[in-house]
Design an enzyme around this catalytic site. Structure first.
Site, PDB file in Angstrom:
ATOM      1  N   TYR A  75      83.207  31.149  39.380  1.00 61.00           N
ATOM      2  CA  TYR A  75      83.894  32.044  40.733  1.00 61.00           C
ATOM      3  C   TYR A  75      84.355  30.821  41.457  1.00 61.00           C
ATOM      4  O   TYR A  75      84.455  30.010  41.638  1.00 61.00           O
ATOM      5  CB  TYR A  75      82.499  32.760  41.065  1.00 61.00           C
ATOM      6  N   GLU A  76      85.069  31.699  42.561  1.00 63.08           N
ATOM      7  CA  GLU A  76      85.837  31.072  43.712  1.00 63.08           C
ATOM      8  C   GLU A  76      86.834  30.287  43.028  1.00 63.08           C
ATOM      9  O   GLU A  76      87.428  29.068  43.519  1.00 63.08           O
ATOM     10  CB  GLU A  76      84.988  30.159  44.594  1.00 63.08           C
ATOM     11  N   GLY A  77      87.475  30.864  41.960  1.00 64.77           N
ATOM     12  CA  GLY A  77      88.585  29.771  41.257  1.00 64.77           C
ATOM     13  C   GLY A  77      87.903  29.246  40.321  1.00 64.77           C
ATOM     14  O   GLY A  77      87.382  28.277  40.350  1.00 64.77           O
TER      15      GLY A  77
END
Lengths: 566, 566
Positions: free
Chosen positions: A427-429
């Protein structure tokens, strides 16, 4: 095995590795004197040890659940959240004008590190809020700032970020959520968002959703996206809560880990929203929030690694298994168990040093306005995120391994760390996207930020040459290899460069980690053995990683779908 | 995404990499003609695809449970087990005198590979039985053989191995279970065993426990341990079932994965048992069972890797995310996604080749009596186990990563592979113990088995020099480095050697894997791209691994418990 806040290591990294003294010497952060730092860390550490860590298993065993449209949180989470807010920890780095403490990101990062070790599921909640506060500080109108930020800092209200849609994950520009002007300066937001962390809860009076959506005149792709504040309950100008907005939680995900953190599918049905920032400039605002969150997620990896390490170390010291090489009878005597523990500790130290160096760069950039600091922060952010969460997963894996068969039994808790931390690499890239950011956007300066770090690493090695020749020499050579590898990377374009992005990021982290360890050894000779472990056993990996960088993309694309399916 | 049995790869590895033709040329395995091999693999593949793979999710979601002392298995498992037994798959390698097929271990390994992909929880059941059959064939009296083996081969009865006790895990010699002679040639077995895989079930008429226990005159440690057959229900001489034995399942573990496989705490209260083999020689008999099981567990890692790879590949080809480098719109276009898929496939091919080379060596040792083949089998077993299960975990990890956020959602199934495979690196001897076995017992020949393999790798590289110079040259140099590293290792003693055991095992697997890939490329040029991926991107790791081997133990033991706790 209770969690123990690593106060000594955090202080040591701040003072002797990450350069926190520079931050404290600025006007902006003049309050961050040693006594304040000590008080902050001690107080946060106590909260984490005594109040938050005991919630971690309960969150796993009793997941947040959806009952008649209402999210019921895990046992004790409401009390844990209250304790976090009462300590003022949500607003540790927020603007004092709105009630924040205004302390450096480096300190906030230390506090997040400890909270993430204690109870990652719950820590995600204030982490989201901190990201939203920062986005609002930078992009919202004065009215929105004044209305929302104080409530977020006090913890009365919580925050979320709503980016992802079923067809728009890493490709945010594919989103379909619409925003229609209502004529009164507000907008009707309609669409469905997925993977919304802490999409709702039963302990805050309101939940403030920042939602990416497209205005009627918004272009296709990321350039046509705007950002909206869409509160669960609509406040008046004074913050008094009024009508419920037309949004709701459709379902919660059944996840591998982080069971205590409700991950929601959110439905917005002409929900009333307020524009944040300029029309069509939503991605820029979201990037502010995401950059903050990326460092925060990197630290989550370190948090879980620390907790997993502490538990594995305690187990290895207690677990008796017959005759052992050093005669203690405990499995920590075995060379391979000791090797695993050494690797865990060395990786944690390196990742924590890099994360705090990143936080210091953020603070220095803000305090001084110096573009070189901002460039360093931008360069280090994807490294801190990807390396921190990679080693979070690796250390949690080793933690299970040290436990042997007991590691596979859920009651032990070792497996929970491995499950919880898994998503931090996604997550968050995803970490692949972090690496592409590093070799793409973050090297549009022609590698200046990279080469400045490499120069510092080599200067550090030179300075350590007489004290630790067996460490300084291999580190200096590794830095030279990294310089060559960086030049090779810069000579590549597009797919060729992206093909080596993940190995390049890891190689950079390896060499930079060696630098941090060597600094630590110079400052305190009792840390030389861990530095030696890192530099002599882990650092050599950089060669194989940089070999991958040089390979480019052709060998990868030669593996066509047909070849892979054969 | 349904599992597809990798029939082409299995045939290819047998025929062109692992040297199965030698096995088929022996008298003992003369029946294993190509038509038979084809029929066996096709039939087993169909069973796995159609009958077993559909059970995998159900096993995870509906774990085996204990109800009033009775184990209730997951939905469909009874039918799946019945299908396995009806196909005769339990006894594929067992002695035809007792009803087995008498086929080579290499073929049994291929069948286990497919069954493990389809449903690892259920596959564990016949895997345990196969191990017991082999132990009985080698060590039991004729009466026990005649009574038990046919029932185990037919699947009427299942089997377990009971080694571990709470205080005796890797240190088996610490066990406390007692065996008291009853005067009629049988024994009363009393004690508690933990981590008993498939300790009971509701679909077989009997469960035959092989139990390690100590006779009254048994010495302390492993030399005083004997092996006993302790059936759940006591059969008469003809196999008719009589009274229930005094043993029972105390509880089932709540595990990270393999939910469909009941892992029991077993209590034996003066349960009646029959000695298997000589008194006090139980460990030797157990090692027979464990050696078989070690290869079997290594293959489990490969099985899960194959299933995880197939699912990730299908997802990457289907999942659309905006513009992609090659224009298909699917994420498989991204260089880093392609890199992950390439790594997955390359590791699976290398690990499968090594496992089948080990199986071939076992078969050749049995068929020819040649000690060199037996030595090769012994040398390759810990490599096949540790490397197979290491890459099982790594590939399953990458499988989750390829899925992005969906990988963290349990419904996708990617996370289940990662959870299920985790224990394979731990049970049947942790991978650290495998590595110590490799550098200890398996190198008591002065490295002869190792150097013979290295010679073959170099000869293979020489033979490929004109066809694939870019592959043959680095492989030849890697083999030379491995030779030097092996010599360095042999010059070390005790802790120093053990400190480098895990990196040494991995380095050996890396180089041997390169050899297998190069053989594949020579046999079929369409496989050269995968070989190139392995040799140019993964093989370079060997340098850093061998650097760790040379470091010895002092740097590891310098990290004292005090340093680690600091």
């Amino acid at each position: 095995m209770p969690y123990r806040a690593p106060l000594i290591d955090l202080r040591f990294v701040l003072d002797h590795v990450a350069g926190f003294a520079d931050v404290a010497a600025t006007d902006r952060f003049a309050e961050a004197v040693p006594e304040t730092v000590e008080a902050i860390l001690t107080e946060a550490g106590r909260l984490c040890e005594e109040t938050l860590a005991p919630l971690n298993r309960a969150g796993d065993m009793h997941p947040a659940r959806l009952e008649n449209g209402v999210v019921r949180t895990s046992p004790g989470f409401a009390e844990g959240y209250k304790a976090i807010t009462e300590g003022g920890w949500v607003g540790i780095a927020a603007d004092p004008a709105f009630g924040g403490m205004g302390l450096p990101m480096a300190l906030a990062t230390c506090v997040n590190d400890m909270m993430g070790s204690a109870c990652l599921s719950l820590q995600l909640n204030p982490l989201m809020t901190q990201g939203q506060i920062e986005a609002l500080e930078h992009h919202a109108s004065d009215a929105i700032k004044a209305l929302y930020i104080p409530k977020l800092i006090s913890g009365e209200w919580c925050a979320t970020m709503n980016l992802t849609e079923a067809q728009a994950g890493s490709d945010v520009g594919a989103l379909r959520t619409r925003a229609e002007p209502l004529g009164d300066g507000t907008y009707a937001i309609t669409g469905q968002k997925i993977f919304i962390t802490w999409g709702d809860n039963d302990f805050s009076a309101n939940v403030c959703h920042l939602v990416l959506a497209r205005l009627p005149d918004g272009a296709a792709g990321t350039r046509g996206i705007s950002l909206f504040m869409v509160p669960k309950i609509i406040p008046d100008d004074q913050g008094a809560l009024g009508a419920r907005n037309s949004l709701n939680v459709v379902s919660l995900e059944h996840k591998l880990g982080l069971h205590g953190s409700p991950t929601a599918v959110m439905q917005f049905d002409a929900a009333r929203g307020w524009l944040v920032g300029e029309p069509h400039k939503g991605m820029a605002a979201m990037f502010t929030m995401m950059n903050n969150a990326r460092l925060g997620v990197g630290v989550q990896g370190i948090s879980v690694a620390e907790a997993a390490f502490q538990q594995a170390l305690a187990y290895a010291m207690e677990r008796k298994q017959g005759k052992t090489p050093l005669g203690s009878g405990a499995i920590i005597d075995h060379a391979d168990v000791r090797r695993m523990l050494g690797q865990m500790k060395a990786e944690i130290f390196a990742a924590r040093s890099i994360a705090l160096a990143c936080a210091v760069a953020i603070d220095m950039g803000r305090a001084t306005g110096d573009a070189a600091w901002a460039a360093r922060a931008a360069f280090l952010t994807p490294i801190a995120k990807a390396y921190g969460t990679d080693i979070g997963n690796e250390v949690a894996y080793l933690g299970v391994q040290v436990h042997g068969g007991m590691g596979f039994i859920e009651e032990t808790g070792a497996a929970q760390f491995a499950r919880d931390v898994r998503v931090t690499a996604i997550y968050e890239g995803t970490n692949g996207i972090q690496a592409m950011d590093l070799v793409g956007r973050k090297m549009m300066d022609g590698g200046e930020a990279a080469f400045r770090l490499i120069d510092e690493i080599e200067a550090g090695a030179e300075a350590a040459r007489s004290a630790f020749p067996d460490l300084a020499t291999p580190l200096w050579h590794a830095a030279e290899a990294l310089r060559d590898g960086t030049e090779a990377l810069l000579a590549q374009q597009g797919n060729d460069r992206n093909a080596g992005a993940v190995p390049y990021l890891r190689a950079f982290a390896r060499v930079l980690g060696g630098h941090c360890h060597l600094k630590a050894a110079l400052a305190d000779a009792s840390r030389a053995d861990l530095a030696r472990f890192h530099i002599r056993r882990l650092l050599p990996e950089h060669g194989a990683l940089l070999a991958q960088v040089r390979e480019g993309a052709s060998g990868i694309y030669a593996l066509t779908p047909e070849v892979l399916q054969a």
